[in-house]
Scaffold this active site. Structure first.
Site, PDB file in Angstrom:
ATOM      1  N   ASP A  69       0.675  -1.162  -0.071  1.00  0.00           N
ATOM      2  CA  ASP A  69      -0.006  -0.265   0.671  1.00  0.00           C
ATOM      3  C   ASP A  69       0.865   1.375   0.200  1.00  0.00           C
ATOM      4  O   ASP A  69       2.171   1.312  -0.092  1.00  0.00           O
ATOM      5  CB  ASP A  69      -0.989  -0.160   0.691  1.00  0.00           C
ATOM      6  N   ASN A 138      -7.645  -2.771  14.283  1.00  0.00           N
ATOM      7  CA  ASN A 138      -9.143  -2.874  13.858  1.00  0.00           C
ATOM      8  C   ASN A 138      -8.906  -3.875  12.930  1.00  0.00           C
ATOM      9  O   ASN A 138     -10.416  -4.086  12.490  1.00  0.00           O
ATOM     10  CB  ASN A 138      -9.863  -1.853  13.125  1.00  0.00           C
ATOM     11  N   HIS A 140      -7.447  -4.033  10.032  1.00  0.00           N
ATOM     12  CA  HIS A 140      -7.067  -4.149   8.879  1.00  0.00           C
ATOM     13  C   HIS A 140      -6.095  -5.124   7.587  1.00  0.00           C
ATOM     14  O   HIS A 140      -4.779  -5.302   9.069  1.00  0.00           O
ATOM     15  CB  HIS A 140      -7.247  -2.206   7.895  1.00  0.00           C
ATOM     16  N   GLU A 145      -9.574  -1.994   5.338  1.00  0.00           N
ATOM     17  CA  GLU A 145     -10.396  -1.040   6.322  1.00  0.00           C
ATOM     18  C   GLU A 145     -11.759  -2.655   6.478  1.00  0.00           C
ATOM     19  O   GLU A 145     -12.501  -2.766   5.658  1.00  0.00           O
ATOM     20  CB  GLU A 145     -10.735  -0.146   5.999  1.00  0.00           C
TER      21      GLU A 145
END
Ligand code: GLP
Length: 245
Positions: A69, A138, A140, A145
């Protein structure tokens, strides 16, 4: 299929174990296609790869790498861009040909094209042999996400406030953390032949618990790894829910 989990006593041991496995794979296949990750977690592993390269001569001359990313809006020269991080943390210290290191571009005009091109580039190289992943608090993976479709290919995303807060420590203030990113999709990641998920620290304990519960849901992106046939989860005791109890 249950995930293969390796628990290390601390961050140092964790980094060594992951590096050892990577080195083994690179030596087995000097033309290996690696998928690489950024963040704090893999830094120790990269340090060990560099040390091994210098001491034992493991070569990256014929290795190709694809990063997961990049932040939208940051040029490659920006200190917080993932391209800069990769050069600084690994590529500048080993014998890899920089032309064979790919990181999605965060500074293009046409993101639709960049996403398609990146996906095609990976396919053109017959896919990723070994993908290294970290995990967000979280759940990811890359910058996929919660709520991201498991069918997703390389795409741009709006970062969750919690992700921007987690990553604010690298920037002068939270206002400087980009709001968008470009990331390999879940489907892109799942096509890798082998995956190493590296997890360290107390703040990841809840995420590890969810991952190891075996429940698979798009609300917790990393849970998709339960559907992959060749994943090893490397976790240190600080992040491992049943350790120290
Ligand atoms: C970032 C990256 C992820 C990384 C995650 C965890 O948001 N996009 O690829 O796995 O954060 O980072 P850290 O290792 O710093 O906790």
């Amino acid at each position: 299929m249950a995930l293969n989990v390796i628990v290390a006593k601390d961050y140092q041991e964790l980094s060594q174990k992951v590096a050892d496995l990577m080195i083994e794979r690179i030596r087995q296949n000097p033309e290996i296609k690696l998928g690489l990750a950024t963040g704090s977690t893999p830094v120790g592993m990269y340090r060990n790869l560099i040390e091994d390269h210098k001491k034992n001569g493991t070569s990256y001359k014929n290795v190709t790498s694809f990063n997961l990313d990049e932040y939208v809006g940051l040029p490659e020269t920006h200190l917080q861009s993932y391209r800069y991080f990769m050069n600084d943390t690994l590529f500048d210290h080993i014998d890899i040909n920089k032309e064979n290191t790919y990181v999605p571009r965060g500074d293009v005009d046409d993101f639709e094209k960049e996403c398609v091109d990146y996906e095609n580039l990976i396919e053109k190289h017959d896919g990723i042999d070994l993908q290294v992943l970290g995990i967000g608090t979280n759940g990811h993976i890359g910058f996929n996400e919660p709520g991201t479709s498991f069918d997703s290919k390389t795409h741009t995303v709006e970062l969750k406030p919690s992700t921007r807060e987690d990553n604010a420590r690298f920037f002068a203030s939270i206002d400087e953390v980009p709001t968008r990113a470009i990331t390999m999709g879940i489907d892109t990641i799942m096509k890798s032949k082998e995956i190493l998920l590296v997890i360290s620290g107390e703040n990841k304990k809840e995420a590890v618990e969810k991952l190891l519960s075996g429940e698979v849901s798009e609300d917790f992106p990393a849970s998709v790894l339960n559907n992959h046939p060749n994943v090893t989860v490397f976790v240190d005791e600080a992040a491992y829910p049943s350790a120290n109890k």
